[in-house]
Design an enzyme around this catalytic site. Structure first.
Site, mmCIF file in Angstrom:
data_model
loop_
_atom_site.group_PDB
_atom_site.id
_atom_site.type_symbol
_atom_site.label_atom_id
_atom_site.label_comp_id
_atom_site.label_asym_id
_atom_site.label_seq_id
_atom_site.Cartn_x
_atom_site.Cartn_y
_atom_site.Cartn_z
ATOM 1 N N LEU A 389 0.679 -1.164 -0.020
ATOM 2 C CA LEU A 389 0.026 0.056 -0.048
ATOM 3 C C LEU A 389 0.784 1.406 0.035
ATOM 4 C CD1 LEU A 389 -2.424 -1.093 2.708
ATOM 5 C CD2 LEU A 389 -2.977 -0.974 0.173
ATOM 6 N N GLY A 390 1.967 1.020 0.688
ATOM 7 C CA GLY A 390 2.733 2.429 0.786
ATOM 8 C C GLY A 390 4.295 1.931 1.231
ATOM 9 N N GLY A 392 8.282 3.592 2.394
ATOM 10 C CA GLY A 392 9.193 4.722 2.615
ATOM 11 C C GLY A 392 10.338 4.216 3.626
ATOM 12 N N GLY A 393 10.997 5.293 4.216
ATOM 13 C CA GLY A 393 12.326 4.988 4.604
ATOM 14 C C GLY A 393 12.321 3.974 5.820
ATOM 15 N N GLN A 394 11.002 3.975 6.661
ATOM 16 C CA GLN A 394 10.887 3.381 7.938
ATOM 17 C C GLN A 394 10.443 2.110 7.595
ATOM 18 O OE1 GLN A 394 8.795 6.417 10.077
ATOM 19 N NE2 GLN A 394 10.637 6.449 11.337
ATOM 20 N N GLY A 395 9.969 1.863 6.398
ATOM 21 C CA GLY A 395 9.361 0.479 6.301
ATOM 22 C C GLY A 395 8.454 0.274 5.196
ATOM 23 N N VAL A 397 4.092 -0.978 4.031
ATOM 24 C CA VAL A 397 2.826 -1.201 4.481
ATOM 25 C C VAL A 397 2.060 -1.995 3.844
ATOM 26 C CG1 VAL A 397 0.710 -0.311 5.480
ATOM 27 C CG2 VAL A 397 2.799 1.063 5.432
ATOM 28 N N LYS A 411 2.122 -3.318 8.877
ATOM 29 C CA LYS A 411 3.405 -2.489 8.614
ATOM 30 C C LYS A 411 4.624 -3.330 8.869
ATOM 31 C CE LYS A 411 1.749 1.902 9.562
ATOM 32 N NZ LYS A 411 1.964 3.224 9.914
ATOM 33 N N ASP A 508 4.390 14.668 13.845
ATOM 34 C CA ASP A 508 4.216 14.696 12.219
ATOM 35 C C ASP A 508 2.847 14.931 11.826
ATOM 36 O OD1 ASP A 508 5.389 14.834 9.699
ATOM 37 O OD2 ASP A 508 5.756 12.799 9.670
#
Ligand SMILES: *[C@@H]1O[C@H](CO)[C@@H](O)[C@H](O)[C@H]1NC(C)=O
Ligand SMILES: *[C@@H]1O[C@H](CO)[C@@H](O)[C@H](O)[C@H]1NC(C)=O
Ligand SMILES: *[C@@H]1O[C@H](CO)[C@@H](O)[C@H](O)[C@H]1NC(C)=O
Ligand SMILES: *[C@@H]1O[C@H](CO)[C@@H](O)[C@H](O)[C@H]1NC(C)=O
Ligand SMILES: *[C@@H]1O[C@H](CO)[C@@H](O)[C@H](O)[C@H]1NC(C)=O
Ligand SMILES: *[C@@H]1O[C@H](CO)[C@@H](O)[C@H](O)[C@H]1NC(C)=O
Ligand SMILES: *[C@@H]1O[C@H](CO)[C@@H](O)[C@H](O)[C@H]1NC(C)=O
Ligand SMILES: *[C@@H]1O[C@H](CO)[C@@H](O)[C@H](O)[C@H]1NC(C)=O
Length: 707
Positions: A389-390, A392-395, A397, A411, A508
């Site tokens: 689904l998405g 990014g830098g942190q993991g 999903v 996640k 955030d």
């Protein structure tokens, strides 16, 4: 090696003991427990004195193979009892025919619309969707309740038999149900002069995942669809409930439920119905030897008992067993290796710590759940790329479907280093305690994999950012919706700041981190950088993180993050809602790339109404818009101390919305609940005392277009 041998023998002995135990009763004495392959637990029953009241009567037709729910004459596919650990209500799956727009299309409205009024059943919102097949005809689910849902399938071409998947664009559309649906009919509204067949139905949403659901487009098919009802019992009925059970109700449901207690399974609606579960059958449960107890189990370290049993059993079983046993040993060691690896990960990721917290008596954290890696692998098709689904830098999903059919977002966090384990676990515990309708719910986690997995509820309608800034969005967003979304976010932030057990700063807040559910209600997500602070702390000092356009300038200079920094970011979101503009845009070269600056300048030059979104200007009263703009301006004050606290922001937005409604529409039930939820401040508990915590979470969930 010899340890493994002992454990296997022990296992065999406990299996033998298990087999001699009586199976739990599901039905009343002298009542049939099954019809065909469907088991019939009391309060359902076949024959006089076997069911609670006529809503629960099952008749078993066609040589005892076909169970029918007699009152509404529908075929029963499955009945399940409430499950406390999965937090599911009792469910009954029935076959319901589709409703056709024109009887000459094949359907003759067989059985007509179904009504559950007067029963303790509702059409499950979680499990079902309302769907319609045809071209360019609006299908309206016309329910007895207040809420009405509808959808309109569009057809790109004219030959709909070539389509697959029900996406809304290809001759089939689907939408969620209202939560308390007890009866419905369907109205069809033809549009654009299109004549043709159309039908609408409710169905278990998993049904669409079946390969043969392509038959959907055969408009004359007229097959019934599986529909899930959630069932309970009336509040005032006298039931003889099992002593090892708990009676309670889900606030959203019109009925009550009874669950077997933790450690017990079976039918709580009968005395003696809840029976002890042998937890030891799950090999992962203990590192040592597992001993089952009523409602519980013990992990024994010592080897003495095991040796004792070995002598007794060894003498009895002899050589035959040895063959069987050597073969099993081979399989066992193979499996054990895998389990050891899982255990290693589990420990490294803080599993023991979490387990201890979960079993501590004062912990009200029962709801957070440990998932096992196998189930999550299955749920995501082994973390298939199609399910992403998405990222990014942190993991990453993934979207997944659990074995019980629940759709979740999973996640995969980035690797956490061992020193941070305790903090990570604390954060999981804190987040899983947050129970607010406008905060995305953490359902649990899995610690058996190399990196921890977090399981969240799935939010289908994308982010507020997409909703506001997507150029393809056809329908302009109304002023009322904008105000409501603002109020919901403010309520959630107020809750995080003051009502949750420990103050939590989101850190955030941005429109990209606000998700929208099926009713476009806001859900605050992504606690990727969240910090919770102990009650006597007022700020946390950290390396500056955040998203350009939203970061509090004061925090940027001082590196001290306070609750007022969240207020600033919220101010930016509020301005986005007011103006429909992006927080950073190079189009505004002259006026300032930063929306906050641009907005403040416009306010000071008295040209607020030049920059407000056209739809807002059309629908909102000038004084309402001005009040919201003034509030946003105060949130964006450069000096944090002059910004209003989140409580004041939430109250003020509520006030503005109330005034707006006083002159027109009544607040509906949902709005009232939403506003009450932050009027009641929970008592802070310090049982989970945490200092500053870093929580490795991943990117916001992005929805996939075809769902
Ligand atoms: C139950 O029985 C029906 C018909 O007898 C059959 O179609 C169905 O596959 C069976 N379901 C299961 C789970 O065995
Ligand atoms: C019921 O079973 C009997 C014997 O097995 C058979 O003759 C009869 O046709 C069956 N009836 C139905 C409705 O299936
Ligand atoms: C139903 O379908 C038939 C045949 O397609 C058509 O003649 C009739 O006008 C339709 N009725 C309505 C109410 O649309
Ligand atoms: C459905 O809508 C019609 C008007 O279009 C109304 O007369 C009827 O009572 C509604 N049915 C239900 C079940 O609400
Ligand atoms: C629609 O598609 C099906 C399958 O591809 C084909 O058999 C049928 O002839 C088509 N009908 C029309 C009207 O094009
Ligand atoms: C919904 O359908 C799926 C797939 O057929 C099934 O596994 C699941 O049990 C159904 N849900 C309920 C509550 O019966
Ligand atoms: C059930 O009844 C009890 C007492 O009769 C009452 O306190 C409770 O609120 C009722 N629950 C529901 C869901 O109606
Ligand atoms: C729960 O069930 C067990 C048998 O498994 C029984 O011994 C015990 O008394 C029950 N507990 C209560 C509170 O009734």
């Amino acid at each position: 090696m010899s340890d493994s041998v002992l454990q296997i023998l022990f296992l065999l002995v406990s299996l033998l003991a298990q087999a001699s135990r009586a199976a739990p009763k599901l039905a009343r004495p002298n009542c049939a427990e099954r019809c065909g392959n469907v088991s019939i637990p009391f309060p359902f029953g076949i024959g006089a004195a076997c069911f609670q009241d006529d809503w629960y009567e099952i008749v078993c037709q066609q040589n005892n193979t076909l169970p029918i729910l007699n009152k509404i004459r529908l075929r029963v596919l499955d009945i399940s009892l409430p499950d406390y650990s999965a937090s599911t209500n009792g469910m009954i799956s029935v076959s319901v025919p589709a409703i056709y727009s024109n009887s000459s299309c094949g359907g003759d409205r067989v059985g007509g619309p179904v009504s559950l009024e007067g029963s303790q059943f509702v059409f499950s919102q979680t499990w079902n969707v309302f769907a319609s097949v045809g071209c360019n005809t609006l299908a309206i689910l016309n329910s007895t309740g207040s809420e009405v849902v509808s959808c309109r399938p569009k057809c790109a071409g004219t030959n709909i038999s070539q389509f697959s998947a029900c996406s809304g664009r290809n001759g089939c559309c689907q939408t969620s149900l209202p939560f308390d649906l007890q009866g419905f009919n369907v109205d069809f509204k033809e549009e654009g002069g299109h004549q043709g067949c159309q039908y609408a139905f409710l169905a278990n949403r998993s049904w669409f995942l079946r390969s043969d659901s392509i038959d959907l487009y055969d408009l004359r098919l007229n097959n019934p669809f599986p529909v899930v009802l959630e069932w309970g019992i009336a509040n005032n009925t006298n039931y003889a409930l099992d002593l090892n059970s708990t009676y309670g109700g889900d606030i959203e449901m019109p009925f009550m439920q009874c669950y077997c207690d933790r450690g017990y399974g079976g039918n709580p609606y009968l005395i003696g119905g809840c029976q002890d579960i042998n937890e030891c059958e799950d090999l992962r449960i203990c590192p040592g030897t597992c001993v089952n107890k009523p409602g519980d189990y013990d992990c024994v370290q010592g080897r003495k008992t095991v040796k004792f049993i070995l002598i007794g059993v060894g003498a009895g079983l002899g050589a035959l067993l040895l063959c069987l046993f050597l073969w099993r040993l081979y399989k066992y060691i193979k499996k054990r290796k895998q389990i050891n690896l899982k255990e290693k990960h589990f420990k490294r990721n803080g599993g023991l710590l979490l387990q201890r917290e979960l079993s501590s008596p004062e912990g009200n954290v029962e709801k957070s759940k440990l998932f096992n890696s196998k189930d999550l692998g299955k749920a995501t098709d082994n973390f298939n790329e199609d399910r992403i689904l998405g990222q990014g830098g942190q993991g990453t999903v993934y979207k997944g479907m659990l074995t019980d059919g629940k759709i979740v977002a999973i996640k995969k966090s980035k690797v956490i280093d061992e020193g941070k384990v305790e903090q990570f676990i604390n954060e999981v515990l804190i987040l899983s305690q947050i129970n607010h309708r406008n905060v995305v719910k953490l359902l649990g986690c899995c610690l058996e994999t190399e990196v921890p997995l977090l399981v969240y509820e799935f939010i289908p309608n994308g982010t507020l950012y997409q909703y506001l800034h997507d150029p393809n969005e056809e329908v302009p967003i109304s002023w009322d919706t904008r105000l409501r979304i603002a109020m919901e976010i403010a309520g959630a932030l107020f809750y995080l700041h003051s009502a949750a057990s420990i103050p939590i700063y989101h850190r955030d807040i941005k429109s990209n981190n606000i998700l929208l559910d099926e009713k476009y209600r806001a859900k605050v997500a992504d606690f990727g950088t969240s910090k919770s602070v102990s009650l006597d702390q007022t700020h946390v000092t950290t390396v500056v993180q955040g998203t350009a356009g939203y970061v509090d300038p004061e925090y940027f200079q001082s590196s001290q993050y306070t609750d007022k920094s969240d207020v600033y970011s919220f101010g930016v979101v509020l301005v986005e809602l007011l103006t429909g503009q992006k927080p950073i845009s190079s189009v505004r070269e002259r006026e300032g790339k930063s929306l906050a600056t641009y907005f403040i300048n416009s306010m000071e030059e008295n040209c607020l109404f030049d920059i407000v979104d056209a739809q807002v200007l059309k629908e909102g009263k000038k004084e309402e818009i001005a009040s919201v703009a003034n509030l946003a301006k105060r949130c964006l004050n450069l000096n944090g101390r002059n910004r209003p606290p989140m409580k004041e922001v939430a109250m003020e937005l509520e006030g503005i919305r109330k005034l707006q409604h006083a002159s027109g529409v009544q607040l509906n039930q949902e709005d009232r609940e939403a506003t009450q939820s932050y009027a009641a401040v929970l008592k802070p508990s310090t049982s989970l005392h945490a200092d500053v915590i870093a929580f490795s979470d991943a990117q916001p969930f992005l929805p996939i277009a075809t769902w």
